[in-house]
Design a protein around this motif. Structure first.
Motif, PDB file in Angstrom:
ATOM      1  N   CYS B 138       0.853  -1.196   0.000  1.00 16.07           N
ATOM      2  CA  CYS B 138       0.000   0.000   0.000  1.00 16.07           C
ATOM      3  C   CYS B 138       0.884   1.240   0.000  1.00 16.07           C
ATOM      4  O   CYS B 138       1.875   1.315   0.712  1.00 16.07           O
ATOM      5  CB  CYS B 138      -0.915   0.015   1.217  1.00 16.07           C
ATOM      6  SG  CYS B 138      -1.929   1.524   1.294  1.00 16.07           S
ATOM      7  N   ASN B 139       0.510   2.220  -0.820  1.00 19.65           N
ATOM      8  CA  ASN B 139       1.280   3.453  -0.949  1.00 19.65           C
ATOM      9  C   ASN B 139       0.958   4.471   0.135  1.00 19.65           C
ATOM     10  O   ASN B 139       1.558   5.527   0.181  1.00 19.65           O
ATOM     11  CB  ASN B 139       1.017   4.082  -2.317  1.00 19.65           C
ATOM     12  CG  ASN B 139       1.662   3.309  -3.453  1.00 19.65           C
ATOM     13  OD1 ASN B 139       2.566   3.797  -4.107  1.00 19.65           O
ATOM     14  ND2 ASN B 139       1.230   2.075  -3.681  1.00 19.65           N
ATOM     15  N   CYS B 141      -1.343   6.652   0.418  1.00 18.67           N
ATOM     16  CA  CYS B 141      -1.430   7.913  -0.313  1.00 18.67           C
ATOM     17  C   CYS B 141      -1.850   9.061   0.607  1.00 18.67           C
ATOM     18  O   CYS B 141      -2.660   8.885   1.502  1.00 18.67           O
ATOM     19  CB  CYS B 141      -2.454   7.774  -1.435  1.00 18.67           C
ATOM     20  SG  CYS B 141      -2.145   6.346  -2.480  1.00 18.67           S
ATOM     21  N   CYS B 146      -9.033   5.571  -2.393  1.00 22.26           N
ATOM     22  CA  CYS B 146      -9.848   4.559  -1.721  1.00 22.26           C
ATOM     23  C   CYS B 146     -10.708   5.189  -0.633  1.00 22.26           C
ATOM     24  O   CYS B 146     -11.872   4.842  -0.462  1.00 22.26           O
ATOM     25  CB  CYS B 146      -8.950   3.485  -1.121  1.00 22.26           C
ATOM     26  SG  CYS B 146      -7.681   4.139  -0.032  1.00 22.26           S
ATOM     27  N   CYS B 180      -8.409   2.108  -6.167  1.00 19.12           N
ATOM     28  CA  CYS B 180      -6.969   2.148  -5.861  1.00 19.12           C
ATOM     29  C   CYS B 180      -6.173   1.938  -7.139  1.00 19.12           C
ATOM     30  O   CYS B 180      -6.292   0.898  -7.772  1.00 19.12           O
ATOM     31  CB  CYS B 180      -6.604   1.076  -4.837  1.00 19.12           C
ATOM     32  SG  CYS B 180      -4.811   0.905  -4.679  1.00 19.12           S
ATOM     33  N   TYR B 182      -3.229   1.207  -7.524  1.00 21.82           N
ATOM     34  CA  TYR B 182      -2.094   0.309  -7.367  1.00 21.82           C
ATOM     35  C   TYR B 182      -2.508  -1.142  -7.133  1.00 21.82           C
ATOM     36  O   TYR B 182      -1.658  -1.996  -6.893  1.00 21.82           O
ATOM     37  CB  TYR B 182      -1.216   0.814  -6.216  1.00 21.82           C
ATOM     38  CG  TYR B 182      -0.831   2.262  -6.407  1.00 21.82           C
ATOM     39  CD1 TYR B 182       0.166   2.612  -7.294  1.00 21.82           C
ATOM     40  CD2 TYR B 182      -1.510   3.276  -5.737  1.00 21.82           C
ATOM     41  CE1 TYR B 182       0.505   3.941  -7.512  1.00 21.82           C
ATOM     42  CE2 TYR B 182      -1.173   4.604  -5.943  1.00 21.82           C
ATOM     43  CZ  TYR B 182      -0.166   4.939  -6.831  1.00 21.82           C
ATOM     44  OH  TYR B 182       0.146   6.248  -7.042  1.00 21.82           O
ATOM     45  N   VAL B 184      -3.674  -2.690  -4.606  1.00 20.23           N
ATOM     46  CA  VAL B 184      -3.178  -3.318  -3.386  1.00 20.23           C
ATOM     47  C   VAL B 184      -4.322  -3.853  -2.531  1.00 20.23           C
ATOM     48  O   VAL B 184      -4.097  -4.487  -1.519  1.00 20.23           O
ATOM     49  CB  VAL B 184      -2.333  -2.334  -2.536  1.00 20.23           C
ATOM     50  CG1 VAL B 184      -1.207  -1.762  -3.370  1.00 20.23           C
ATOM     51  CG2 VAL B 184      -3.179  -1.224  -1.958  1.00 20.23           C
ATOM     52  N   ARG B 185      -5.559  -3.582  -2.953  1.00 24.43           N
ATOM     53  CA  ARG B 185      -6.694  -4.002  -2.125  1.00 24.43           C
ATOM     54  C   ARG B 185      -7.330  -5.272  -2.652  1.00 24.43           C
ATOM     55  O   ARG B 185      -7.257  -5.574  -3.834  1.00 24.43           O
ATOM     56  CB  ARG B 185      -7.753  -2.899  -2.119  1.00 24.43           C
ATOM     57  CG  ARG B 185      -7.327  -1.718  -1.319  1.00 24.43           C
ATOM     58  CD  ARG B 185      -8.390  -0.643  -1.326  1.00 24.43           C
ATOM     59  NE  ARG B 185      -8.094   0.295  -0.265  1.00 24.43           N
ATOM     60  CZ  ARG B 185      -8.816   0.423   0.845  1.00 24.43           C
ATOM     61  NH1 ARG B 185      -9.903  -0.301   0.997  1.00 24.43           N
ATOM     62  NH2 ARG B 185      -8.463   1.272   1.779  1.00 24.43           N
ATOM     63  N   LYS B 196      -6.125  -4.834   3.092  1.00 25.52           N
ATOM     64  CA  LYS B 196      -4.897  -4.397   2.407  1.00 25.52           C
ATOM     65  C   LYS B 196      -3.798  -4.213   3.437  1.00 25.52           C
ATOM     66  O   LYS B 196      -4.037  -4.306   4.647  1.00 25.52           O
ATOM     67  CB  LYS B 196      -5.129  -3.070   1.679  1.00 25.52           C
ATOM     68  CG  LYS B 196      -5.282  -1.904   2.648  1.00 25.52           C
ATOM     69  CD  LYS B 196      -5.137  -0.592   1.941  1.00 25.52           C
ATOM     70  CE  LYS B 196      -5.197   0.557   2.929  1.00 25.52           C
ATOM     71  NZ  LYS B 196      -3.972   0.713   3.748  1.00 25.52           N
TER      72      LYS B 196
HETATM   73  S1  SF4 Z   1      -5.219   1.420  -0.921  1.00 20.23           S
HETATM   74 FE1  SF4 Z   1      -4.419   2.281  -2.819  1.00 20.23          FE
HETATM   75  S2  SF4 Z   1      -5.316   4.362  -2.960  1.00 20.23           S
HETATM   76 FE2  SF4 Z   1      -5.570   3.636  -0.852  1.00 20.23          FE
HETATM   77  S3  SF4 Z   1      -3.815   4.451   0.241  1.00 20.23           S
HETATM   78 FE3  SF4 Z   1      -3.231   2.359  -0.414  1.00 20.23          FE
HETATM   79  S4  SF4 Z   1      -2.255   2.636  -2.408  1.00 20.23           S
HETATM   80 FE4  SF4 Z   1      -3.312   4.566  -1.943  1.00 20.23          FE
END
Ligand code: SF4
Ligand code: SF4
Lengths: 401, 266
Positions: B138-139, B141, B146, B180, B182, B184-185, B196
């Motif tokens: 997970c980034n 963000c 999300c 998302c 990326y 990641v979810r 995630k």
């Molecule tokens: S789930 Fe995706 S959009 Fe949400 S914080 Fe993590 S990387 Fe960012």
């Protein structure tokens, strides 16, 4: 078979590991399909009630009840899709203001209220007469539905009329919002290059009108057929005219959207390109565009530009309408499922085939699509759809009104 | 001590944190030990004096050094054990990039890299010019899409900058999964809620590094407080390194940075 996210049956290129699940499955294909039919059927009725297209009178009331039958089932696919449907109501109790999805409950409910009120006011005189004729349980039903009022004086009918015009007028922007909004739920997802386009609400709205009109044509002609009654051909010809017009707009925008993507050729297009010419080739190019858009377009053009005989209208109208209903379903499929087939890795896509018996599989989808028809049948026992069956209309006709 | 913390957080609606401090998250035995009695050394300075459910005055970043990763998959194994991640879903994964001398790029991540990359790819027709591994997670963000889309506020951003999921509120509509950029979810088939990577918030809160950071044998994963000028992450981000984030055009402003990120990486 855990039923929350269907697993893709294969992948082409490199898809992110989590992208091997298709999270929005058949149920989310049906959701915009059903709300689209609702919005479109409402527009048909408004053409008569607000824009005074007289030829549509035979189906004006029917369209509303038809819309209601589908509206009653619009939340079913959503509830079936949620992992925790018991919490669904929280979307209305504690909505998150930034979420495009959180507004659905409100928009849906507000629209349902307007639709139900409009139906009750339009049917009020009929319900009053039916109440007098009915006994027992049905009498109670009619009593409740006629809002406890049996005043049929011309003053009160005049007031009804004003209220109906107001509700029908209000219903048009609401139907547009209902379905434009559904388009926005997809159009606002920036992470998905296929969905993220401001044209999405427009396309959804136009395809909604198209599917609603087509649905009404098919249902009306089918019911007349089994009742052994003649169809009102003037009405059908008018419907076909509107179907043609809306379909031209709809199809043009669908193609424009694709063309703009291709012409701008951002790096997203390269992924989209792979998708349209890969996993979506059959369902998009061959089926949605080739067979179910181009052929109906020519049939509709032929029907509208040439004065064709009644027999041919009776044959072509349901055929072309069914094709269009299928076109819209394919469009929903290609957008909802198609959009998810492309991995966010921009390097690959997945292959997805719905299964028959999964929680969100084909069988549940069929059941959900049949349910509105069952509800419509039940509603037909309460609300006479056709003027011929309506004791109020035939009564007032007999008394020379 | 534990009671005091618990009564404080019980005022907070976030069930997740309650669970974390209550020690019901799998694998974190440390959590049932009262905070004062912990004999594992503090890995993130100043964390154990923190009071209240949120971490104050710190800004955490995660850094992945692509030039170091050897693709051993230890991080993935640690993560799977820490969270009992169901098969087929990934809170973190490692991708293998192979570039041949015709500039073709081949990417794969069999089983998310969980088994490590022990054998070379044999399906590449031309001589290989370059190869490297890219861990993903997970980034976190700063502008998380999300959180924006979640209709019930189950996905939320904490005051201290973590993006977490309240398992008691999530309706599993999957909107966040779609939003998302990326991927990641996922929807956890056991809990039937979105899931995630959390950057091991429960460990961080106790002064420990995320499980994956802890196990990486080559320090390709780094975690720390960028407000702390003595931290490694501060130094990396403030010295002339090649540092970048994934998909900057999405506007999500990731707090996950990559050292030596290559243009082939999406
Ligand atoms: S789930 Fe995706 S959009 Fe949400 S914080 Fe993590 S990387 Fe960012
Ligand atoms: S799946 Fe759960 S966390 Fe994600 S948007 Fe839906 S309710 Fe929110």
């Amino acid at each position: 078979m855990h039923g929350l996210a269907e697993t893709a049956t294969g992948a082409i290129g490199y898809a992110f590991p989590n992208d091997l699940h298709v999270h929005w499955s058949l149920m989310i294909v049906l959701y915009p399909y059903i709300t689209g039919i609702v919005a479109g059927a409402f527009i048909v009725s408004s053409l008569y009630h607000v824009f005074h297209v007289k030829a549509l009178k035979p189906i004006a009331r029917f369209s509303l009840v038809f819309a209601l039958a589908f509206l009653a089932c619009a939340t079913l696919p959503l509830l079936n899709h949620l992992g925790h449907p018991e919490r669904a109501f929280n979307m209305m109790l504690t909505p998150s203001p930034t979420s495009a999805m959180a507004g659905f409950g409100y928009i849906y409910s507000a629209y349902a209220i307007v639709l139900i009120l409009e139906i009750l006011f339009i049917y009020r005189p009929t319900l009053v007469v039916l109440k007098d004729q009915a006994t027992g349980f049905m009498r109670t039903v009619y009593n409740v539905l006629s809002i406890g009022s049996d005043n049929l004086s011309s003053r009160s009918l005049h007031l009804d009329h004003k209220i109906i015009s107001f509700l029908a007028g209000l219903g048009i922007p609401m139907a547009c919002v209902l379905h434009g909004y559904v388009g926005f739920i997809f159009g606002g997802v920036k992470a998905n290059p296929m969905w993220a386009t401001p044209l999405m609400p427009v396309i959804f709205l136009l395809s909604a009108c198209v599917s609603g009109i087509a649905g009404i044509i098919v249902a009306y002609m089918f019911i007349m057929k089994i009742k052994g009654r003649p169809v009102d051909l003037e009405c059908i010809r008018t419907c076909i005219k509107y179907l043609w017009g809306f379909f031209i707009l709809d199809f043009t925008f669908e193609m424009l959207e694709l063309f703009s993507h291709a012409y701008m050729a951002t790096h997203h297009w390269h992924a989209l390109h792979e998708l349209y010419w890969g996993p979506l080739y059959i369902s998009f190019w061959v089926l949605q565009v080739g067979i179910f858009s181009v052929i109906p377009f020519f049939i509709l053009t032929f029907m509208n530009l040439f004065r064709i005989g009644d027999g041919l209208v009776k044959f072509l109208a349901p055929v072309v309408s069914l094709m269009i209903l299928f076109q819209v379903l394919l469009m929903r499929w290609n957008v909802v499922i198609g959009g998810q087939l492309m991995s966010k890795s921009e390097r690959g896509s997945v292959i997805f085939q719905p299964q028959w018996l999964e929680k969100e599989g084909i069988l549940p989808a069929i059941i959900i699509m049949v349910l509105p028809l069952v509800i419509l049948y039940i509603l037909s026992k309460v609300f006479p759809f056709w003027q011929e069956d309506d004791p109020y209309v035939s009564g007032s006709a007999a008394s020379g009104e | 001590m534990m009671d005091a913390i618990q009564s404080e957080i019980s005022r907070d609606r976030r069930a997740f944190i309650k669970k974390v401090l209550g020690g019901t998250i799998a694998g974190s035995l440390l959590l049932v030990i009262p905070a004062g009695a912990m004999d594992v050394p503090e890995q993130i300075p100043g964390m154990r004096e923190q009071e209240g459910p949120f971490i104050k005055g710190k800004k955490f970043v995660f850094i992945v050094d692509i030039t170091r990763c050897i693709g051993c998959g230890s991080c993935c194994v640690a993560d799977k054990n820490e969270y009992q991640v169901p098969d087929g879903n990934y809170r973190t994964w490692v991708e293998r990039y192979v570039i041949d001398d015709h500039d073709n790029v081949y990417v794969d991540s069999p089983n998310g890299g969980l088994d490590g990359y022990q054998k070379p790819r044999t399906d590449i027709p031309h001589p290989v010019r370059d190869t490297f591994f890219v861990p993903k997670l997970c980034n976190m963000c700063e502008k998380p899409s999300c959180v924006q889309v979640c209709p019930v506020g189950a996905t939320y951003q904490t005051k201290d900058g973590f993006v977490l999921i309240d398992q008691k509120r999530c309706v599993a509509c999957s909107y966040c999964v779609q939003a998302c950029p990326y991927s990641v979810r996922f929807i956890n088939p056991k809990t039937k809620t979105a899931d995630k990577c959390t950057w091991c918030y429960h460990r961080v809160r106790k002064g420990l590094l995320p499980a994956c950071v802890n196990v990486c044998p080559v320090q390709a994963r780094k975690f720390g407080d960028v407000n702390d000028r003595n931290s490694e992450v501060y130094k990396i981000l403030h010295q002339p390194h090649v540092v970048s984030v994934l998909k900057p055009g999405m506007g999500n402003k990731p707090s996950l940075h990559y050292v030596g990120l290559r243009r082939e990486v999406v």
